[in-house]
Design an enzyme around this catalytic site. Structure first.
Site, PDB file in Angstrom:
ATOM      1  N   ASP A 189       0.838  -1.200   0.000  1.00 52.02           N
ATOM      2  CA  ASP A 189       0.000   0.000   0.000  1.00 52.02           C
ATOM      3  C   ASP A 189       0.876   1.254   0.000  1.00 52.02           C
ATOM      4  OD1 ASP A 189      -2.881   0.930   0.404  1.00 52.02           O
ATOM      5  OD2 ASP A 189      -1.855   2.012   2.005  1.00 52.02           O
ATOM      6  N   GLU A 191       1.443  -0.562  -5.154  1.00 49.81           N
ATOM      7  CA  GLU A 191       0.228   0.226  -5.344  1.00 49.81           C
ATOM      8  C   GLU A 191       0.644   1.700  -5.422  1.00 49.81           C
ATOM      9  OE1 GLU A 191      -3.573   2.292  -3.559  1.00 49.81           O
ATOM     10  OE2 GLU A 191      -1.660   2.021  -2.543  1.00 49.81           O
TER      11      GLU A 191
END
Length: 672
Positions: free
Chosen positions: A385, A414
């Site tokens: 993330d 990401e």
């Protein structure tokens, strides 16, 4: 090292060789270099490859279409770190052969070619000695007869015929006489397992899998109830399931439905607000199950051909154990409070970002421990993330260390961010990268975007997600079901890796507000069970189309790579066309996709026949994987797409000549 000859512009090359280029098991990697010297003497080049484990292979390179360019193909058939270097060398036999043929063509006879005969014979003497030493008696005999003829009697034609024969040329190609050998720099290639490049991802929240109680209220799911979603993903043809964080969720500053700051007592909070008194990044939310339940869930998924990708989000809820044990890991504001995360206009009061400059060694050691914990439970893929908000050198160090002992572990970045960050993180070890695909909707934008990806094909592998829990693009809000089909077709065929967030197959399209990309009743903040079977039975599901796309991807090696992507002209900006070709099998697939989800579009498709490996005036029969129809196509073809019937043609083109496939592979390097 002899620097007598010049070796320039070696490809693939990433960041001037600071980082390895990327490949995967089974890929045929094109290698090229510009090799040159002064004067007119012939030269050649060899690719020297060192495989994982130390074994070496040598391949003589072939001249390219551009002057002084040499090519070779490297089949990367094992994972790990490979390396190669280019050796340039003067080819005295080719120099002699070219010179004496020119002189004979100019009318010079044996009376004036005595020196040339002896020069050729002496080159052959060197080759004869090498063959004899190697015990290759047939080769030695053939070359000896050629040398003897050069030193014998007769006219020029008869004396040179044996030396100029195809048989002698073949033997000297197999073991050439090399002079002035010059070795270039060593270049590294990290080879991942196949799934680093080719995979289909499905994202769901395990906590939303519990269905409803008798009063119609959502029930918190578990790893046991999540098995039905694994079955659903496998049925659709997905082979990776990505789970948002499965850890305990903080209670301090917990968010309510639709990101409110006033949660009810039964609000479940955001999974990205990681950690509470129940544990942190190495713990499991108690309502999902136990560590053994998770291990069983991973095994269950593997039995159905699905890998579990776990979220690695390096951030904390205010009540995460790290916040108490390591306050030095967080930024403290002048008023004494720890700074919460912000991405204006979004605010994340329930999340503390980690400051990686305050105790880098302590943070690194703890994150490495956490990753090792999950790999010990069977996790081989991590979706990271927001990695672009953490130091690049941290990721390079962490990923390198994990892969040192567990080379099959993959990391998806990401990083919805600027190209420098996206590609910079990829260079530093990320196996795949999210991209801006979600926001590329016009033909011009898609072509420009993909051509940028092709420039970076040796360092970054795109994963094109159609949607995420954070991103509901306007095109899906307004485009209707056909737009969902269009975006799936583009993602699944432009990129070898693609993905959807659960609910995409149900055409979930409602934003929380006009102009927002957030979902109404976002699953980030509440349970959202779904009944996939009922929707499909009612004809309100994209599932059949997704099954088709994933089947076609599995059946066609051309769609399992990015390197040979090539766009073709259509005289209508609402239709995009592109092809891919697999050099090993000759499999070639052409996609023709409408970008209009509301009306029919038609136009003339002008095929770049050379990019397909065919002469400019070729004709062939193609098979459409979408409709099962056959079309007879040539350089120019009428196409019409109706969104209520089919948004795309996925046309299988007959394989071209193998030699032409190799040439196209050589040319697949694109230099910025």
């Amino acid at each position: 090292m002899n620097d007598r000859l010049a070796i320039d512009e070696v490809l693939p090359l990433v960041a001037c060789g600071r980082f390895p280029s990327k490949s995967v098991v089974g890929e045929i990697l094109p290698i090229s270099a510009v090799v040159w010297r002064e004067g007119h003497d012939a030269l050649s080049a060899t690719m020297v490859v060192r495989r994982p484990g130390g074994a070496r292979d040598r391949t003589t390179m072939v001249p390219g279409a551009e002057p002084d360019t040499m090519h070779a193909l490297l089949p990367t058939d094992a994972p790990g770190m490979w390396s190669f270097r280019i050796e340039a060398w003067s080819d005295p036999f080719a120099t002699w052969r070219s010179g004496i043929v020119k002189k004979m063509d100019a009318g010079q006879d044996a009376d004036v070619l005595g020196n040339e005969f002896e020069v050729g014979a002496r080159v052959l003497d060197v080759a004869i000695a090498r063959a004899s030493k190697a015990g290759l008696h047939d080769r030695a005999t053939l070359l000896t007869d050629a040398a003897t003829a050069l030193r014998g009697r007769g006219d020029a034609t008869s004396r040179t015929a044996p030396a100029l024969s195809d048989a002698v040329a073949a033997e000297l190609a197999a073991d050439p006489v090399r002079e002035l050998v010059t070795s270039g720099q060593t270049h590294r290639v990290w080879v991942d397992r196949r799934e680093a490049q080719f995979s289909a991802w499905y994202e769901f929240f395990p906590r939303s899998t519990g269905g409803w109680d008798s009063d119609g209220r959502p029930v918190h799911g578990t790893f046991q109830t999540s098995r039905s979603y694994i079955d659903h993903a496998a049925d659709l043809g997905f082979d990776v399931v990505y789970l948002p964080p499965i850890h305990p969720i903080g209670k301090v500053n917990r968010k309510g439905r639709n990101n409110t700051l006033t949660p009810d007592a039964d609000d479940v909070g955001s999974p990205w607000a990681i950690g509470s008194a129940e544990g942190g990044h190495d713990a499991i939310h108690p309502e999902l199950g136990t560590t053994e339940d998770f291990r069983d869930f991973v095994e269950y998924s593997a039995d159905r051909g699905v890998e579990i990708a776990l979220d690695l989000a390096l951030q904390c809820a205010p009540d995460h154990p790290w916040a108490e044990a390591h306050p030095e890991w967080f930024t403290v504001l002048p008023d004494g409070h720890i700074a919460y995360a912000e991405n204006p206009p979004k605010k994340y009061q329930d999340i503390y970002p980690i400051n990686f400059d305050l105790d880098p060694e302590g943070i690194y050691a703890e994150v490495l421990r956490v990753v090792r914990h999950w790999t010990s439970l069977g996790v081989r893929i991590f979706r990271v993330d927001n990695p672009h908000t953490k130091p690049a050198d941290f990721w390079h160090r962490l990923i390198s260390e994990v892969k040192r002992t567990e080379p099959d572990v993959l990391f998806l970045s990401e990083a919805f961010t600027r190209p420098a960050r996206l590609f910079g993180l990829a260079r530093r070890g990320f196996s795949q990268s999210y991209t801006y695909f979600t926001w590329k909707t016009t033909k011009a934008d898609l072509v420009e975007f993909c051509e940028q990806l092709l420039v970076h094909v040796d360092e970054a592998r795109p994963n094109m997600f159609t949607n995420t829990p954070d991103i509901l693009h306007e095109s899906l809000q307004r485009g209707g079901p056909a737009m969902f089909a269009i975006r799936a077709a583009l993602a699944a065929t432009l990129s070898p890796a693609w993905g959807v967030y659960s609910g995409f197959e149900l055409y979930e399209w409602q934003p929380v507000a006009s102009g927002s990309e957030e979902y109404l009743d976002s699953e980030k903040y509440e349970l959202r069970p779904r009944d996939f079977s009922a929707a499909e039975a009612a004809g309100q599901s994209l599932a059949p189309w997704i099954r088709t796309l994933n089947r076609v991807r599995r059946d066609h090696p051309a769609l399992q790579q990015l390197r040979t992507l090539h766009f073709h002209e259509v005289d209508n900006d609402q239709i995009i066309a592109y092809s891919k070709l697999d050099p090993a099998t000759g499999d070639c697939v052409l996609m023709v996709i409408s970008l209009d989800s509301h009306g029919a579009q038609e136009g003339t498709l002008a095929l770049d026949m050379a990019a397909l490996g065919y002469p400019a005036d070729a004709q062939f029969t193609v098979y459409d994987e979408v409709t099962g129809s056959e079309f007879h196509w040539g350089p120019a073809n009428f196409v019409r797409l109706e969104p209520w019937a089919a948004v795309a043609h996925i046309a299988v083109i007959p394989p071209c000549d193998p030699a032409r496939r190799v040439e196209l592979t050589y040319r697949s390097h694109i230099v910025d």
